[in-house]
Motif scaffolding. Structure first.
Motif, mmCIF file in Angstrom:
data_model
loop_
_atom_site.group_PDB
_atom_site.id
_atom_site.type_symbol
_atom_site.label_atom_id
_atom_site.label_comp_id
_atom_site.label_asym_id
_atom_site.label_seq_id
_atom_site.Cartn_x
_atom_site.Cartn_y
_atom_site.Cartn_z
ATOM 1 N N PRO A 1 0.833 -1.209 0.000
ATOM 2 C CA PRO A 1 0.000 0.000 0.000
ATOM 3 C C PRO A 1 0.867 1.258 0.000
ATOM 4 C CG PRO A 1 -0.869 -1.598 1.550
ATOM 5 C CD PRO A 1 0.441 -2.144 1.079
ATOM 6 N N ALA A 2 0.448 2.280 -0.732
ATOM 7 C CA ALA A 2 1.269 3.476 -0.922
ATOM 8 C C ALA A 2 1.687 4.135 0.386
ATOM 9 C CB ALA A 2 0.517 4.477 -1.796
ATOM 10 N N ASP A 3 0.822 4.060 1.396
ATOM 11 C CA ASP A 3 1.147 4.705 2.671
ATOM 12 C C ASP A 3 1.617 3.704 3.717
ATOM 13 O OD1 ASP A 3 -1.211 3.391 3.035
ATOM 14 O OD2 ASP A 3 -2.305 5.083 3.915
ATOM 15 N N SER A 4 2.051 2.535 3.272
ATOM 16 C CA SER A 4 2.489 1.493 4.206
ATOM 17 C C SER A 4 3.755 1.913 4.938
ATOM 18 C CB SER A 4 2.740 0.184 3.452
ATOM 19 O OG SER A 4 3.292 -0.788 4.309
ATOM 20 N N VAL A 5 3.837 1.537 6.203
ATOM 21 C CA VAL A 5 5.044 1.806 6.991
ATOM 22 C C VAL A 5 5.905 0.544 7.088
ATOM 23 C CG1 VAL A 5 3.989 3.633 8.347
ATOM 24 C CG2 VAL A 5 3.836 1.269 9.154
ATOM 25 N N GLU A 6 5.465 -0.530 6.422
ATOM 26 C CA GLU A 6 6.255 -1.760 6.409
ATOM 27 C C GLU A 6 7.570 -1.535 5.685
ATOM 28 O OE1 GLU A 6 4.734 -5.892 5.806
ATOM 29 O OE2 GLU A 6 2.935 -4.805 5.189
ATOM 30 N N LEU A 7 8.590 -2.278 6.118
ATOM 31 C CA LEU A 7 9.873 -2.238 5.434
ATOM 32 C C LEU A 7 9.736 -3.012 4.128
ATOM 33 C CD1 LEU A 7 12.871 -1.478 5.474
ATOM 34 C CD2 LEU A 7 13.327 -3.660 6.612
ATOM 35 N N MET A 8 9.789 -2.305 3.024
ATOM 36 C CA MET A 8 9.599 -2.943 1.729
ATOM 37 C C MET A 8 10.895 -3.592 1.268
ATOM 38 S SD MET A 8 7.251 -0.112 -0.205
ATOM 39 C CE MET A 8 5.934 0.725 0.673
ATOM 40 N N ARG A 9 10.758 -4.735 0.599
ATOM 41 C CA ARG A 9 11.925 -5.407 0.042
ATOM 42 C C ARG A 9 11.579 -5.919 -1.348
ATOM 43 N NH1 ARG A 9 11.998 -10.925 -0.036
ATOM 44 N NH2 ARG A 9 10.260 -12.007 0.978
ATOM 45 N N SER A 10 12.592 -5.977 -2.190
ATOM 46 C CA SER A 10 12.378 -6.487 -3.536
ATOM 47 C C SER A 10 12.291 -8.005 -3.491
ATOM 48 C CB SER A 10 13.522 -6.061 -4.453
ATOM 49 O OG SER A 10 13.394 -6.690 -5.711
ATOM 50 N N ILE A 11 11.327 -8.547 -4.223
ATOM 51 C CA ILE A 11 11.170 -9.998 -4.300
ATOM 52 C C ILE A 11 11.612 -10.515 -5.662
ATOM 53 C CG2 ILE A 11 8.803 -10.028 -5.202
ATOM 54 C CD1 ILE A 11 8.239 -12.283 -3.150
ATOM 55 N N LEU A 12 12.064 -9.612 -6.526
ATOM 56 C CA LEU A 12 12.464 -9.957 -7.887
ATOM 57 C C LEU A 12 13.509 -11.064 -7.885
ATOM 58 C CD1 LEU A 12 12.538 -9.459 -10.941
ATOM 59 C CD2 LEU A 12 14.206 -7.644 -10.529
ATOM 60 N N GLY A 13 13.220 -12.121 -8.616
ATOM 61 C CA GLY A 13 14.167 -13.217 -8.751
ATOM 62 C C GLY A 13 14.006 -14.327 -7.733
ATOM 63 N N GLU A 14 13.191 -14.096 -6.697
ATOM 64 C CA GLU A 14 12.966 -15.158 -5.713
ATOM 65 C C GLU A 14 12.067 -16.227 -6.318
ATOM 66 O OE1 GLU A 14 11.848 -14.100 -1.765
ATOM 67 O OE2 GLU A 14 13.246 -12.422 -1.664
ATOM 68 N N ARG A 15 12.265 -17.457 -5.854
ATOM 69 C CA ARG A 15 11.481 -18.576 -6.368
ATOM 70 C C ARG A 15 10.802 -19.322 -5.234
ATOM 71 N NH1 ARG A 15 15.551 -21.718 -10.283
ATOM 72 N NH2 ARG A 15 17.106 -20.891 -8.857
ATOM 73 N N ALA A 16 9.726 -20.011 -5.564
ATOM 74 C CA ALA A 16 8.991 -20.781 -4.572
ATOM 75 C C ALA A 16 8.353 -21.988 -5.247
ATOM 76 C CB ALA A 16 7.920 -19.918 -3.899
ATOM 77 N N GLN A 17 7.917 -22.931 -4.430
ATOM 78 C CA GLN A 17 7.247 -24.119 -4.952
ATOM 79 C C GLN A 17 5.840 -23.769 -5.416
ATOM 80 O OE1 GLN A 17 8.688 -27.118 -5.349
ATOM 81 N NE2 GLN A 17 10.586 -26.250 -4.546
ATOM 82 N N MET A 18 5.369 -24.472 -6.417
ATOM 83 C CA MET A 18 4.021 -24.221 -6.938
ATOM 84 C C MET A 18 2.934 -24.779 -6.019
ATOM 85 S SD MET A 18 3.846 -24.528 -11.048
ATOM 86 C CE MET A 18 4.384 -23.159 -12.079
ATOM 87 N N TYR A 19 3.152 -25.964 -5.479
ATOM 88 C CA TYR A 19 2.062 -26.689 -4.823
ATOM 89 C C TYR A 19 1.607 -26.094 -3.495
ATOM 90 C CZ TYR A 19 5.494 -28.823 -1.639
ATOM 91 O OH TYR A 19 6.466 -29.033 -0.691
ATOM 92 N N CYS A 20 2.425 -25.249 -2.886
ATOM 93 C CA CYS A 20 2.060 -24.737 -1.559
ATOM 94 C C CYS A 20 1.914 -23.226 -1.523
ATOM 95 C CB CYS A 20 3.075 -25.200 -0.518
ATOM 96 S SG CYS A 20 4.760 -24.702 -0.907
ATOM 97 N N THR A 21 1.896 -22.583 -2.685
ATOM 98 C CA THR A 21 1.676 -21.138 -2.755
ATOM 99 C C THR A 21 0.420 -20.872 -3.566
ATOM 100 O OG1 THR A 21 3.092 -20.983 -4.721
ATOM 101 C CG2 THR A 21 4.132 -20.557 -2.589
ATOM 102 N N GLY A 22 -0.333 -19.863 -3.189
ATOM 103 C CA GLY A 22 -1.543 -19.532 -3.923
ATOM 104 C C GLY A 22 -1.240 -19.182 -5.363
ATOM 105 N N ILE A 23 -0.188 -18.414 -5.566
ATOM 106 C CA ILE A 23 0.159 -17.955 -6.909
ATOM 107 C C ILE A 23 0.603 -19.128 -7.785
ATOM 108 C CG2 ILE A 23 2.632 -17.399 -6.651
ATOM 109 C CD1 ILE A 23 1.892 -14.588 -7.831
ATOM 110 N N GLY A 24 1.271 -20.104 -7.167
ATOM 111 C CA GLY A 24 1.693 -21.294 -7.893
ATOM 112 C C GLY A 24 0.536 -22.209 -8.223
ATOM 113 N N LYS A 25 -0.354 -22.412 -7.249
ATOM 114 C CA LYS A 25 -1.521 -23.264 -7.486
ATOM 115 C C LYS A 25 -2.435 -22.659 -8.549
ATOM 116 C CE LYS A 25 -2.996 -23.670 -3.211
ATOM 117 N NZ LYS A 25 -3.864 -24.142 -2.119
#
Length: 253
Positions: free
Chosen positions: A122-146
């Motif tokens: 979110p544009a006004d988020s105070v969370e520490l943002m980090r780049s996720i570019l290039g990270e990988r994950a398994q398909m079967y246990c992630t929503g985006i992968g499934k």
């Protein structure tokens, strides 16, 4: 995974293997690397010095240990730029994040994994943002992968299940292959996937695929956040938003 039959320059292979080790442990010294690979310290030192000179590594002046350098980030950005969908999707990802007040991710299928290209907060988020570019994950246990896997052809799905063990990341991970087939069927029927704390405890997400003009899975978007935010009402509402924004992205592909 590397095809050993295609590797012609063994010294380059070792240098890249050392560089890849920094994705497992972000700060490493010569001795650690030497012991890990079972090679001479002098060889490790020469490789690290070269990678440092090329700005792929940086060295801490006090400890003498190494960490990834700016050139790795430059390469990652170049990777993201090769996927035209990143430029198309970015403003929509931001709008989606602002409206849902959650993190939003964009990923593509890469071999049998999920490759993340972008993330928005979110544009006004105070969370520490980090780049996720290039990270990988398994398909079967992630929503985006499934979401992506469920909309691939049956042959691809069966090949995936035949070559992958469904290991548990949390107690909610689906590890039975027949149960997983039923999960993919449910995803196709309702049009979106849910990660019910299957990859990381306390985190849920809702995800939906992006199709190219031939109706092949091209990418996917997920809305992710703390589990207690993901009520059934929010999931239904966010699925509608996902569909709207994904339709806009697909029209521009």
């Amino acid at each position: 995974m590397a095809d050993n039959n295609e590797i012609k320059v063994k010294s380059l292979q070792k240098a890249l293997e050392i560089l890849n080790l920094f994705t497992v442990k972000p700060v490493l010294g010569v001795t650690e690397i030497s012991e890990y690979f079972g090679i001479y310290k002098s060889t490790v030192h020469n490789i690290l010095s070269t990678l440092k000179a090329m700005e792929y590594l940086e060295q801490d002046e006090e400890t003498g240990k190494y960490r990834l350098g700016i050139q790795v980030f430059t390469l990652s950005k170049a990777l993201g730029d090769t996927y035209s969908i990143t430029k198309i999707a970015t403003p929509y990802l931001q709008e989606l994040s602002n409206q849902t007040r959650e993190r939003v991710y964009l990923a593509v299928p890469y071999r049998s994994e999920v490759l993340y290209l972008d993330s928005m907060y979110p544009a006004d988020s105070v969370e520490l943002m980090r780049s996720i570019l290039g990270e990988r994950a398994q398909m079967y246990c992630t929503g985006i992968g499934k979401a992506m896997l469920a909309n691939m052809n049956e042959r691809t799905i069966e090949e995936y299940l035949a070559t992958h063990e469904l290991k548990a990341f949390t107690e909610n991970s689906i590890t039975d292959k027949e149960e997983f087939r039923q999960e993919l069927l449910r995803i196709r029927q309702r049009g979106y996937a849910i990660d019910d704390m299957e990859h990381e405890f306390g985190i849920k997400c809702v995800a939906m695929p992006i199709f190219d003009r031939n109706r092949n899975v091209y990418a996917a978007i997920s809305i992710s956040g703390l589990a207690h935010h993901f009520t059934s009402e929010h999931i239904a509402e966010w699925a509608i938003l996902l569909k709207k924004y994904i339709s806009r992205i697909e029209n521009r592909l």
